[in-house]
Write an enzyme that holds these catalytic residues in place. Structure first.
Site, PDB file in Angstrom:
ATOM      1  N   SER A 198       0.832  -1.204   0.000  1.00  0.00           N
ATOM      2  CA  SER A 198       0.000   0.000   0.000  1.00  0.00           C
ATOM      3  C   SER A 198       0.868   1.255   0.000  1.00  0.00           C
ATOM      4  O   SER A 198       0.533   2.260  -0.634  1.00  0.00           O
ATOM      5  CB  SER A 198      -0.948   0.005   1.203  1.00  0.00           C
ATOM      6  OG  SER A 198      -0.243  -0.259   2.395  1.00  0.00           O
ATOM      7  N   ASN A 217       2.220   1.523  -3.726  1.00  0.00           N
ATOM      8  CA  ASN A 217       1.302   1.641  -4.863  1.00  0.00           C
ATOM      9  C   ASN A 217       0.009   2.418  -4.636  1.00  0.00           C
ATOM     10  O   ASN A 217      -0.626   2.855  -5.602  1.00  0.00           O
ATOM     11  CB  ASN A 217       0.917   0.233  -5.352  1.00  0.00           C
ATOM     12  CG  ASN A 217       2.111  -0.559  -5.830  1.00  0.00           C
ATOM     13  OD1 ASN A 217       2.913  -0.062  -6.603  1.00  0.00           O
ATOM     14  ND2 ASN A 217       2.252  -1.786  -5.360  1.00  0.00           N
ATOM     15  N   TYR A 218      -0.411   2.599  -3.384  1.00  0.00           N
ATOM     16  CA  TYR A 218      -1.751   3.142  -3.159  1.00  0.00           C
ATOM     17  C   TYR A 218      -1.818   4.416  -2.308  1.00  0.00           C
ATOM     18  O   TYR A 218      -2.662   5.268  -2.552  1.00  0.00           O
ATOM     19  CB  TYR A 218      -2.657   2.063  -2.536  1.00  0.00           C
ATOM     20  CG  TYR A 218      -2.913   0.925  -3.497  1.00  0.00           C
ATOM     21  CD1 TYR A 218      -3.810   1.065  -4.551  1.00  0.00           C
ATOM     22  CD2 TYR A 218      -2.221  -0.274  -3.383  1.00  0.00           C
ATOM     23  CE1 TYR A 218      -4.036   0.039  -5.457  1.00  0.00           C
ATOM     24  CE2 TYR A 218      -2.434  -1.307  -4.290  1.00  0.00           C
ATOM     25  CZ  TYR A 218      -3.334  -1.147  -5.323  1.00  0.00           C
ATOM     26  OH  TYR A 218      -3.542  -2.155  -6.221  1.00  0.00           O
ATOM     27  N   MET A 219      -0.963   4.537  -1.312  1.00  0.00           N
ATOM     28  CA  MET A 219      -1.028   5.710  -0.437  1.00  0.00           C
ATOM     29  C   MET A 219      -0.222   6.859  -1.046  1.00  0.00           C
ATOM     30  O   MET A 219       0.930   6.663  -1.434  1.00  0.00           O
ATOM     31  CB  MET A 219      -0.478   5.373   0.956  1.00  0.00           C
ATOM     32  CG  MET A 219      -1.240   4.243   1.615  1.00  0.00           C
ATOM     33  SD  MET A 219      -0.743   3.862   3.326  1.00  0.00           S
ATOM     34  CE  MET A 219       1.002   4.092   3.352  1.00  0.00           C
TER      35      MET A 219
END
Length: 340
Positions: A287, A290-292
């Site tokens: 995360s 790639n996401y936060m």
């Protein structure tokens, strides 16, 4: 598929709006969660929780367990629909937005704690990792616990137990010294002779390895190397077991200083052990990578005087170099989320 949804899993009756989801996600990691669509969080302020529940029942009706729940929905259709709601919105952007918003909300919540300003940087990092873990759970970023991880946790737990015993012994030593007793005060046993033996064994093993030509010689060199490693571990254990002691009877001031030092060591190791144990089944890195939105973490570090290297590895610092200039009060919002 239909077989992955279980309606009213707890047999509560017809008024239940619970669905248990159970399926293998990415990398064959199990996702299992029960959602109550009748709960307040899904129904308040015109929430569509109950309608979503009814939709799921409708989608699964008269279908075989192996059939798809969303049999007519494709990523292209979904993304086209999402763009009608908000320009630039896609399934990927939604996931990124959700992860970033969750991280920021969790971090802001911890900063409102009464004890926040008195926390050390290490304690604040623990809170950061807790927030990161909430995101990882949300995104189902799980991992299996390896044998090496279990061994590491056991070793850490053992070391922590020993540090606590050493602190108790230090307090007993201080008590005896305060009473004027210097006899029977434990001191370090000689480490020098074993250290010299290890150094000699290492040198011999190195020479053996360099000269080894035949298979027999190579096997002998490997065995010598393994023996060295065993001796090194034994030496390290001896050093750790008596690290709290001195070569001769200490002064009262020396013992007091070491008690303070051991208290700090214990606190640090307890935090480290808790962090490793809490996150052993969760992948925080996925995360984070790639996401936060990295600017949330950078702003948080600046705002709370936590070195960025405590939350971002060198690889991540290099990758997110573009995010390092944000001010401490920078905030993630919907507009930022749309930018991807």
């Amino acid at each position: 598929r239909v077989e992955h949804l279980h309606f009213d899993p707890n047999n509560e009756g017809s008024d239940s709006k619970e669905i248990e989801l159970e399926f293998l996600g990415k990398d064959s990691m199990l996702y299992k969660q029960t959602i109550d669509f009748g709960a307040t969080m899904y129904t308040e302020e015109n929430g569509m929780g109950e309608q979503v529940y009814e939709n799921f029942k409708s989608f699964c009706k008269n279908k075989k367990p192996t059939q798809e729940v969303f049999n007519v929905l494709t990523p292209t259709i979904l993304n086209s629909h999402l763009k009608e709601i908000m320009e630039g919105l896609t399934a990927k952007v939604f996931r990124t937005y959700n992860a970033s918003k969750t991280l920021q909300d969790q971090l802001l919540k911890t900063e409102q704690l009464k004890s926040w300003n008195s926390m050390s940087a290490a304690e604040k990092v623990v809170e950061y990792n807790n927030a990161n873990r909430e995101v990882a759970i949300l995104c189902n970023h799980q991992k299996s616990v390896s044998k090496a991880q279990e061994t590491q946790l056991e070793n850490l737990s053992g070391k922590l137990g020993l540090l606590k015993k050493q602190k108790i012994q230090l307090k007993k030593i201080l008590k005896r010294l305060n009473q004027g007793h210097t006899k029977d005060i434990p001191v370090k046993k000689d480490e020098k002779s074993l250290a010299e033996q290890v150094a000699k064994a290492v040198e011999k093993a190195k020479i053996k390895k360099e000269k080894a030509k035949t298979n027999e010689e190579k096997i002998a060199a490997t065995e010598a190397d393994e023996k060295c490693k065993s001796m090194k571990r034994r030496l390290a254990d001896i050093k750790f077991n008596q690290a709290h002691l001195w070569d001769k009877v200490p002064t009262i001031e020396q013992v007091k200083k070491k008690i303070v030092s051991w208290t700090q060591k214990i606190t640090k190791m307890e935090l480290n052990l808790k962090h490793k144990d809490d996150n052993k089944e969760v992948s925080l890195g996925t995360s984070k990578l790639n996401y936060m939105d990295p600017r949330i973490s950078v702003a948080w570090c600046k705002r709370n005087e936590v070195p960025i290297e405590k939350v971002f590895s060198k690889t991540l610092r290099d990758k997110f170099n573009w995010a390092m200039a944000v001010p401490p009060d920078w905030e993630f919002n919907a507009e930022v989320g749309k930018q991807g």
